[in-house]
Design a protein around this motif. Structure first.
Motif, PDB file in Angstrom:
ATOM      1  N   ARG A   1       0.827  -1.216   0.000  1.00  0.00           N
ATOM      2  CA  ARG A   1       0.000   0.000   0.000  1.00  0.00           C
ATOM      3  C   ARG A   1       0.859   1.263   0.000  1.00  0.00           C
ATOM      4  NH1 ARG A   1      -3.010  -2.740   4.262  1.00  0.00           N
ATOM      5  NH2 ARG A   1      -4.473  -4.036   3.120  1.00  0.00           N
TER       6      ARG A   1
ATOM      7  N   LYS B   1       2.332   1.656  -3.442  1.00  0.00           N
ATOM      8  CA  LYS B   1       1.296   2.112  -4.383  1.00  0.00           C
ATOM      9  C   LYS B   1       1.049   3.609  -4.209  1.00  0.00           C
ATOM     10  CE  LYS B   1      -3.403   1.055  -5.862  1.00  0.00           C
ATOM     11  NZ  LYS B   1      -4.599   0.246  -5.622  1.00  0.00           N
ATOM     12  N   GLU B   2       1.034   4.065  -2.973  1.00  0.00           N
ATOM     13  CA  GLU B   2       0.833   5.485  -2.709  1.00  0.00           C
ATOM     14  C   GLU B   2       2.021   6.304  -3.214  1.00  0.00           C
ATOM     15  OE1 GLU B   2       0.401   7.477   1.415  1.00  0.00           O
ATOM     16  OE2 GLU B   2      -1.599   6.761   0.833  1.00  0.00           O
TER      17      GLU B   2
ATOM     18  N   TYR C   1      -1.583   2.420   7.624  1.00  0.00           N
ATOM     19  CA  TYR C   1      -1.934   1.793   6.352  1.00  0.00           C
ATOM     20  C   TYR C   1      -2.665   0.459   6.542  1.00  0.00           C
ATOM     21  CZ  TYR C   1       0.956   5.247   3.978  1.00  0.00           C
ATOM     22  OH  TYR C   1       1.470   6.421   3.483  1.00  0.00           O
TER      23      TYR C   1
END
Length: 160
Positions: free
Chosen positions: A74, A77-78, A93
Motif C-alpha cells: 500500500r 502504491k501510494e 496503512y
C-alpha cells in the motif's frame, strides 16, 4: 493581487442540493469513524510499544509478515501515485481486519485489556464493513447508522 475564494465557495453551490444534504448527514458518521479509527490505531501502537519497550516494534515479530507485506504494498502504491503520503507510520496503512490480526497475534499483551478475543474480531470486522460506504461516499442505510453507533459502543465496552 485579486482575492481568491476558497474552493468550497466557488464550487460547492454548483453541487446538487440533495448531494449537499446527504454529505452534511454523512459528515457526522465520518467524524465518528475518523475518531474511532485514529483512537484504535493509537491504542494498538501505544500498547505494543510499551510491551516491546521499543518504538520500532513494527519491524519485529509483533506484526505478522502478511500484514507487513500488505502495508508495504500500500505504501509503495501510494508513493507510485505521486500523491502526498498519508503518513510515515506503517500502522496507518492497516485495515481493521489487519488490526484484528495484530491484536490477536499479540493476545498475551491485549488479552488483559479486552473482555473477549472473538468480540474484538467481531467489532473490528463490523468496522471494516461499515468503512466501505463511509469512505466511498455512499449514504449509510438507517440500520447501518444504528450499527455504527452500537459498534462504537461495543469497542469501548470491550475495554471495560
Amino acid at each position: 493581487m485579486p482575492k481568491v475564494q476558497p474552493v468550497e465557495q466557488t464550487y460547492y453551490p454548483q453541487f446538487d442540493a440533495v448531494v449537499r444534504a446527504e454529505a452534511a448527514e454523512m459528515s457526522q458518521h465520518y467524524e465518528a469513524f475518523y475518531c474511532l479509527e485514529k483512537t484504535i490505531r493509537s491504542f494498538v501502537a501505544a500498547t505494543i510499544e510499551e510491551a516491546a519497550k521499543s518504538p520500532s516494534w513494527w519491524q519485529s515479530a509483533r506484526v505478522p509478515p502478511a500484514v507487513q507485506s500488505e502495508v508495504k504494498n500500500r505504501i509503495q502504491k501510494e508513493l507510485d501515485s505521486a500523491m502526498t503520503p498519508r503518513s510515515s507510520i506503517e500502522l496507518d496503512y492497516t485495515t481493521f481486519g489487519e488490526l484484528a490480526v495484530i491484536i490477536t497475534a499479540n493476545w498475551e499483551i491485549f488479552g488483559g485489556l479486552f473482555s473477549s478475543r472473538k468480540a474484538v474480531e467481531r467489532v473490528l470486522a463490523n468496522l471494516n464493513s461499515l468503512r466501505g460506504p463511509i469512505a466511498h461516499c455512499s449514504p449509510l442505510a438507517e440500520d447501518e447508522v444504528v450499527r455504527l453507533r452500537l459498534t462504537v459502543r461495543d469497542w469501548f465496552r470491550l475495554m471495560e
